[in-house]
Design an enzyme around this catalytic site. Structure first.
Site, mmCIF file in Angstrom:
data_model
loop_
_atom_site.group_PDB
_atom_site.id
_atom_site.type_symbol
_atom_site.label_atom_id
_atom_site.label_comp_id
_atom_site.label_asym_id
_atom_site.label_seq_id
_atom_site.Cartn_x
_atom_site.Cartn_y
_atom_site.Cartn_z
ATOM 1 N N LYS A 231 -4.578 9.621 22.796
ATOM 2 C CA LYS A 231 -5.823 9.909 22.080
ATOM 3 C C LYS A 231 -6.840 8.788 22.272
ATOM 4 O O LYS A 231 -8.025 9.032 22.542
ATOM 5 C CB LYS A 231 -5.518 10.112 20.601
ATOM 6 C CG LYS A 231 -6.736 10.235 19.705
ATOM 7 C CD LYS A 231 -7.617 11.436 20.049
ATOM 8 C CE LYS A 231 -8.859 11.450 19.199
ATOM 9 N NZ LYS A 231 -9.810 12.514 19.597
ATOM 10 N N LYS A 299 -14.399 2.675 16.151
ATOM 11 C CA LYS A 299 -13.007 2.341 15.749
ATOM 12 C C LYS A 299 -12.060 2.646 16.888
ATOM 13 O O LYS A 299 -11.183 1.862 17.220
ATOM 14 C CB LYS A 299 -12.658 3.117 14.491
ATOM 15 C CG LYS A 299 -11.234 3.070 13.994
ATOM 16 C CD LYS A 299 -10.445 4.332 14.405
ATOM 17 C CE LYS A 299 -11.019 5.561 13.782
ATOM 18 N NZ LYS A 299 -10.260 6.795 14.149
HETATM 19 N N1 NDP Z 1 -14.939 14.293 13.754
HETATM 20 C C1 NDP Z 1 -14.382 14.443 14.944
HETATM 21 O O1 NDP Z 1 -15.005 14.985 15.898
HETATM 22 C C2 NDP Z 1 -12.984 13.993 15.201
HETATM 23 C C3 NDP Z 1 -12.353 13.045 14.396
HETATM 24 N N2 NDP Z 1 -11.070 12.662 14.689
HETATM 25 C C4 NDP Z 1 -10.361 11.667 13.877
HETATM 26 O O2 NDP Z 1 -9.901 12.353 12.712
HETATM 27 C C5 NDP Z 1 -9.919 11.495 11.581
HETATM 28 C C6 NDP Z 1 -10.818 12.105 10.514
HETATM 29 O O3 NDP Z 1 -12.069 12.252 11.116
HETATM 30 P P1 NDP Z 1 -13.245 13.015 10.346
HETATM 31 O O4 NDP Z 1 -12.682 14.173 9.605
HETATM 32 O O5 NDP Z 1 -14.343 13.214 11.322
HETATM 33 O O6 NDP Z 1 -13.673 11.871 9.320
HETATM 34 P P2 NDP Z 1 -14.401 11.945 7.904
HETATM 35 O O7 NDP Z 1 -15.004 10.601 7.749
HETATM 36 O O8 NDP Z 1 -15.199 13.169 7.766
HETATM 37 O O9 NDP Z 1 -13.148 12.076 6.881
HETATM 38 C C7 NDP Z 1 -12.320 10.973 6.686
HETATM 39 C C8 NDP Z 1 -11.232 11.352 5.687
HETATM 40 O O10 NDP Z 1 -10.500 10.178 5.373
HETATM 41 C C9 NDP Z 1 -10.553 9.975 3.964
HETATM 42 N N3 NDP Z 1 -10.515 8.550 3.643
HETATM 43 C C10 NDP Z 1 -11.278 7.565 4.174
HETATM 44 N N4 NDP Z 1 -10.908 6.374 3.645
HETATM 45 C C11 NDP Z 1 -9.894 6.627 2.770
HETATM 46 C C12 NDP Z 1 -9.074 5.824 1.933
HETATM 47 N N5 NDP Z 1 -9.222 4.496 1.896
HETATM 48 N N6 NDP Z 1 -8.128 6.431 1.171
HETATM 49 C C13 NDP Z 1 -7.952 7.768 1.222
HETATM 50 N N7 NDP Z 1 -8.680 8.595 2.005
HETATM 51 C C14 NDP Z 1 -9.645 8.020 2.764
HETATM 52 C C15 NDP Z 1 -11.850 10.597 3.535
HETATM 53 O O11 NDP Z 1 -11.801 10.826 2.146
HETATM 54 P P3 NDP Z 1 -13.193 10.977 1.339
HETATM 55 O O12 NDP Z 1 -13.635 12.398 1.517
HETATM 56 O O13 NDP Z 1 -12.818 10.646 -0.074
HETATM 57 O O14 NDP Z 1 -14.163 9.969 1.927
HETATM 58 C C16 NDP Z 1 -11.802 11.865 4.366
HETATM 59 O O15 NDP Z 1 -10.936 12.807 3.808
HETATM 60 C C17 NDP Z 1 -10.407 10.143 12.099
HETATM 61 O O16 NDP Z 1 -9.276 9.349 12.420
HETATM 62 C C18 NDP Z 1 -11.160 10.498 13.372
HETATM 63 O O17 NDP Z 1 -11.193 9.407 14.282
HETATM 64 C C19 NDP Z 1 -10.350 13.237 15.694
HETATM 65 C C20 NDP Z 1 -10.925 14.177 16.489
HETATM 66 C C21 NDP Z 1 -12.290 14.578 16.339
HETATM 67 O O1 SSN Z 2 -12.021 11.916 18.149
HETATM 68 C C1 SSN Z 2 -12.982 12.708 18.300
HETATM 69 C C2 SSN Z 2 -13.184 13.311 19.601
HETATM 70 C C3 SSN Z 2 -14.264 14.342 19.615
HETATM 71 C C4 SSN Z 2 -14.050 15.271 20.778
HETATM 72 O O2 SSN Z 2 -12.927 15.295 21.323
HETATM 73 O O3 SSN Z 2 -15.018 15.990 21.137
#
Ligand code: NDP
Ligand code: SSN
Length: 355
Positions: A231, A299
């Site tokens: 990833k 990150k």
């Molecule tokens: N967006 C994208 O295109 C993609 C993202 N990802 C990965 O997936 C993961 C989530 O991404 P995404 O959904 O976009 O991120 P978001 O920032 O939308 O969501 C992050 C989640 O983590 C929670 N969170 C953050 N800090 C804490 C903490 N200290 N304790 C408990 N919960 C916490 C948030 O809770 P709260 O709602 O309370 O803030 C929320 O549920 C990440 O690792 C990202 O790198 C992977 C593929 C694609």
């Molecule tokens: O981690 C996020 C990647 C977003 C993507 O694959 O388009």
């Protein structure tokens, strides 16, 4: 007594394995968790005199937990719910659970209660610290785990974090799978994600029907850490591509070309990638609707550079790209889409001594 000392050493060892970017103070490991680890190690070491049972996972898990309802988790959990799966949700900001509760999800007020009431639990958290907090912190998921259960962490974290979570989850007799995903918000909505999994093969097999609901493909890559590495490498490439695309858009404008035409030319050539057409016209208008937050891309680049350093692989392009994401984040663009990295190349962001 010997096994208690052994488990104390084990606990210290596992905590001393904390990745450098995570300090123990960041994780409020509660007494209950540590005593659980001790008692579990104690029981497993006491049962080590007899052949300890191979951890099993429920072959057709029916009760599914989902921890973390952000951009990705909310849509992934929704697809499971709309497929008729019995889903129990939790999110740090609990108001985000309501739309899914309205659609039939159950709710628990802590990760521990979710895992205690479910056969398999998915976790979709922001970064290594939050993945550790939710898994191992106060009322963390580990406290509700046990033989027959599974934990599937679909967050994007480094391998060290994944291994630390895996070790603690498995110490309860449960199984662990890391399964970060490729694909952004729309593939999450459409159930078109790509799962990059590693860890317990039995758990991979038993949760594959859920991967097929949330995604279009899945890879089993072996030992824990391999999914995280795959990833991070994919996102390292993607972050560098986006930085280079940003340079091209701005240079085309500077030399009097229409950057919209550049987007068309690129989309018809060998270097085309879906994200260029998806993001290009918004970037030209300085619009960055968030699908993949810039802070998460940075990150991922930071973690990928750490991975490269651990094997002495030079990655100068990714290192240069990372500097641009750091500049953009430092200027408050972390919650914008990662395509906002283009802003870091605009003159207002450049140091005056660059001229
Ligand atoms: N967006 C994208 O295109 C993609 C993202 N990802 C990965 O997936 C993961 C989530 O991404 P995404 O959904 O976009 O991120 P978001 O920032 O939308 O969501 C992050 C989640 O983590 C929670 N969170 C953050 N800090 C804490 C903490 N200290 N304790 C408990 N919960 C916490 C948030 O809770 P709260 O709602 O309370 O803030 C929320 O549920 C990440 O690792 C990202 O790198 C992977 C593929 C694609
Ligand atoms: O981690 C996020 C990647 C977003 C993507 O694959 O388009």
């Amino acid at each position: 007594m010997r096994s208690l000392l052994l488990s104390l050493k084990l606990q210290r060892l596992s905590l001393s394995l904390l990745p450098s970017h995570i300090s123990l103070s960041m994780i409020s490991l509660n007494h209950r968790f540590s005593s659980h680890l001790i008692s579990n190690s104690f029981s497993s070491s006491s049962s080590s005199s007899s052949s300890s049972p191979q951890p099993q996972v429920i072959q057709s898990p029916s009760r599914v937990g989902f921890l973390g309802l952000g951009i990705m988790g909310s849509h992934m959990a929704l697809n499971l719910i709309q497929s008729g799966i019995d889903v129990t949700v939790w999110n740090r900001t609990n108001t985000k659970c309501q739309p899914l509760i309205n659609l039939g999800a159950k709710y628990k007020s802590s990760p521990e209660e979710v895992t205690a009431s479910c056969d398999v639990t998915f976790a979709m958290l922001a970064d290594p610290q939050s993945a550790l907090d939710v898994a191992l912190g106060n009322h963390g998921a580990v406290n509700g785990m046990g033989p027959g259960k599974g934990y599937v962490d679909v967050s994007t974290v480094d391998g060290e974090t994944s291994k630390l979570i895996s070790g603690n989850i498995k110490s309860t007799g449960a199984l662990f799978l890391e399964a970060p995903v490729s694909g952004s918000k729309k593939p999450a909505e459409d159930g078109q994600l790509i799962f990059l999994t590693a860890g317990d093969r039995d758990l991979y097999e038993s949760v594959s029907p859920f991967f097929d609901i949330m995604g279009k493909s899945k890879f089993y890559l072996g030992d824990v850490g391999n999914g995280a590495a795959m990833k991070l490498i994919v996102n390292m490439i993607m972050g560098s591509m986006m930085a280079s695309f940003s340079e091209g858009l701005l240079l085309s404008e500077k030399v009097g070309l229409d950057p919209n035409v550049l987007v068309q030319v690129v989309s018809q050539g060998a270097i085309n990638a879906p994200m260029y057409s998806m993001k290009g016209s918004s970037m030209i208008q300085s619009l960055y609707p968030t699908a993949f937050p810039l802070k998460h891309q940075q990150k991922d680049l930071r973690l990928a550079l750490g991975l490269a350093e651990s094997v002495s692989q030079p990655t100068p392009i990714a290192a240069a790209a990372n500097e641009l994401y750091k500049v953009a984040k430092s200027h408050g663009l972390g919650d914008q889409d990662f395509s906002a990295v283009i802003e870091s190349l605009k003159s207002r962001f450049q140091h005056s001594d660059d001229h």
